[in-house]
Design an enzyme around this catalytic site. Structure first.
Site, PDB file in Angstrom:
ATOM      1  N   THR A 197      -1.450   2.940  -8.383  1.00 56.63           N
ATOM      2  CA  THR A 197      -2.487   3.695  -9.097  1.00 56.63           C
ATOM      3  C   THR A 197      -1.862   4.670 -10.081  1.00 56.63           C
ATOM      4  OG1 THR A 197      -4.036   3.481  -7.247  1.00 56.63           O
ATOM      5  CG2 THR A 197      -4.446   5.263  -8.814  1.00 56.63           C
ATOM      6  N   SER A 221      -5.056   6.498  -1.590  1.00 57.05           N
ATOM      7  CA  SER A 221      -4.983   5.040  -1.550  1.00 57.05           C
ATOM      8  C   SER A 221      -6.224   4.414  -2.194  1.00 57.05           C
ATOM      9  CB  SER A 221      -4.870   4.566  -0.100  1.00 57.05           C
ATOM     10  OG  SER A 221      -4.855   3.157  -0.028  1.00 57.05           O
ATOM     11  N   SER A 272       0.844  -1.185   0.000  1.00 52.71           N
ATOM     12  CA  SER A 272       0.000   0.000   0.000  1.00 52.71           C
ATOM     13  C   SER A 272       0.887   1.246   0.000  1.00 52.71           C
ATOM     14  CB  SER A 272      -0.894  -0.006   1.250  1.00 52.71           C
ATOM     15  OG  SER A 272      -1.697   1.136   1.295  1.00 52.71           O
TER      16      SER A 272
END
Length: 580
Positions: free
Chosen positions: A112, A160, A107
């Site tokens: 992304t 996130s 994470s």
């Protein structure tokens, strides 16, 4: 400048395969560090690209870099995400073979952003024709919509992804993009009703309050300050440094238009967002006989108007639950704590269904508008990173299980298959030892004795089981498993690090301690039929689509949240194997 860049690019080793001590972890990290210190965030391991998140914008993604990496041999230039994308595109166009770019990492690793750069390169390097420009715009503009509704600030990352995403970009035989398709996985809907300290809810809530004009906010009965709303202020982190939520809302509205989501559908979305925000502020107290009562009924009246559903039906559903036992139907009033849980379950369900509806609408817009005889796809998998938080719950177990499955697939498709081929062909080689994490995947997903099966069994007898009985059952069935630890199983030293309501799994990426509180409730994923009935009576065009009367007539027990995720994950692995 060009010469300085060329010299800088040669810092360290660009491909770990060429590293002199290529089996040493310290040498691996040292090479990454050396390159990172010079602003070089990319390094290869053969065909694999390793990226180190710099947590700042770097000037390496402009049109000059697009042209630099376009139609160039993979190893001809320094490692870059554009080189990886270009290689996949050239293989697809030249050999007419489906491709997939799998983006994994912890994470906050930058997955992304990497997926957005892949789409940017695809859009920039395809032919400029009117119909293609529309397709490319839609592919790019699907991102800000999904980020607004599916991403949030966590203590690891200001943006996130709280859901998993697999996107197929479809091409015709000439190599031009014709459309796309998105599959979403396990939205972290618990975030809708609770955020840890330092975190906040999904971006779209704050963007709506900051960016909507006064007329829209008045229509939604909302105030601009998020601190007025329980669901938005729990993490005490409504503002994110360097993030303009008002500008974000403007971007989302423009993206929705590009995706052909018109004013009426947008209004339906905003109305549902406001309903969820208001639901969090409904207060309950204990009345006669311990029955729950609503202390701010005017707010329920406002919510009913926003939903366009009968107020009395909504009030009844918030205070009572209908239980069907064989041929008997019993309406039972709820206690205060039950009513709070039911309210939160409704909020989570509305948001999750709205998000699924939104993905389906994006897919309808991304669907190719012209006849294509033969389609080829480039898949982009941007899925949750491995998570180890101070407190880990049901969501982290699912997310880490997903990472275990993808790691297992990676091992199967690279290390294991490569060495099996050497063995079959009688080629001499130095075997590479690796940890096969099938043992952990089985621990979580195996029928009858895996964690998901144990959890599902406990969910079958509500009232007689709880999170503690679930943990006790795991302790009994998994006591001999080398990757499972708990307070009951551990020695005195271990018991000091694991509390009585916790268990620990030894994952491939590290040890993670999970607190079982809330596991069964989150897995059951129950929404009482009274609340479903109230939503079915709503005139909102989205709720009319996602809440159907067939749900009330069906006697079939729905799959639990974990089982649904396990099934969808198995389908994803099948897709990736086919593309490989």
């Amino acid at each position: 400048m060009e010469q300085d860049l060329h010299v800088r690019d040669r810092v360290g080793v660009q491909d770990f395969v060429l590293l002199e001590d290529h089996t040493s972890e310290s040498a691996f990290i040292e090479n990454l560090q050396k390159r990172f210190n010079e602003g070089l965030i990319y390094t290869y391991i053969g065909p694999v690209l390793v990226s180190v998140n710099p947590y700042k914008n770097l000037p390496i993604y402009g049109s000059d870099y697009v042209e630099k990496y376009r139609n160039v041999n993979f190893y001809e230039l320094p490692p870059h995400v554009f080189a990886l994308t270009d290689t996949a595109l050239r293989s697809l166009r030249g050999e007419l073979i489906n491709q997939c770019i799998l983006i994994s990492g912890e994470s906050g690793a930058g997955k992304t952003e990497a997926s957005k750069k892949v789409l940017q390169f695809i859009a920039a390097t395809t032919r400029k024709k009117a119909n293609l420009e529309t397709v490319k715009d839609k592919l790019l503009q699907s991102n800000p919509v999904l980020e607004a509704f599916g991403n949030a600030k966590t203590n690891r990352n200001d943006n996130s992804s709280r859901f998993g995403k697999y996107m197929d970009v479809e091409f015709d035989f000439t190599g031009d993009p014709t459309g796309g398709h998105i599959i979403n996985y396990l939205l972290e809907k618990s975030r809708v009703v609770f955020q840890a300290k330092g975190e906040r809810n999904f971006h779209i809530f704050y963007q709506l309050l900051a960016g909507a004009d006064d007329a829209l906010l008045e229509k939604l009965s909302l105030k601009r300050d998020p601190s007025h709303y329980v669901y938005l202020k729990q993490g005490d982190s409504s503002k994110v440094s360097g993030v303009d939520d008002a500008e974000g809302f403007k971007t989302v509205r423009e993206a929705l238009k590009v995706m052909e989501i018109g004013d009426e559908e947008q209004q339906a979305l905003y109305l549902l967002l406001s309903v969820i925000i208001h639901l969090g502020n409904i207060e309950f107290s204990s009345g006669d006989g311990g029955r729950a009562r609503i202390t701010n009924p005017d707010l329920v009246s406002t919510i009913a108007k926003l939903l366009q559903c009968p107020e009395e039906k909504l009030v009844k559903a918030l205070l009572n639950k209908t239980i069907e036992a064989r041929d008997d139907v019993v309406v039972s009033p709820m206690a205060r704590d039950e009513a709070v849980k039911a309210r939160d379950a409704l909020s989570k369900s509305v948001y999750e269904r709205m998000f699924t509806w939104l993905v389906q609408r994006l897919n309808r817009s991304l669907q190719s508008s012209w006849e294509v005889k033969k389609k080829y796809v480039l898949g982009i998998l941007d899925i949750y990173g491995f998570e180890i938080f101070q407190s880990n719950s049901f969501e982290q177990l699912c997310i880490n299980y997903c990472n275990e499955k993808l790691q297992q697939l990676f091992i199967e498709l690279t290390l294991k298959s490569e060495q099996d081929e050497y063995r079959r062909e009688g080629i001499a080689w130095e075997p590479v030892t690796y940890f096969d994490n099938k043992i952990i995947c089985d621990l979580i997903e195996e029928k009858h004795k895996g964690i998901i099966s144990i959890m599902d069994e406990e969910c079958l007898v509500p009232g007689e089981t709880n999170d503690k009985t679930f943990l006790n059952k795991m302790d009994k069935l998994l006591s001999d498993h080398p990757h499972y630890l708990s307070h009951a199983k551990g020695d005195n030293k271990m018991k000091k690090t694991i509390e009585r309501e916790e268990f620990r799994l030894l994952h491939y990426a590290g040890e993670v301690t999970y607190n079982v509180k809330g596991f069964l409730e989150k897995n059951n994923d129950l929404l009482y039929r009274d609340l479903k009935d109230a939503m079915i009576s709503s005139s909102n065009l989205i709720t009319k689509d996602v809440f159907t009367s067939s749900e009330l007539s069906s006697r079939k027990r729905l799959d639990t949240a974990a089982s649904q995720f396990k099934t969808s994950l198995a389908r994803l692995v099948e897709i990736l194997i086919i593309l490989e």
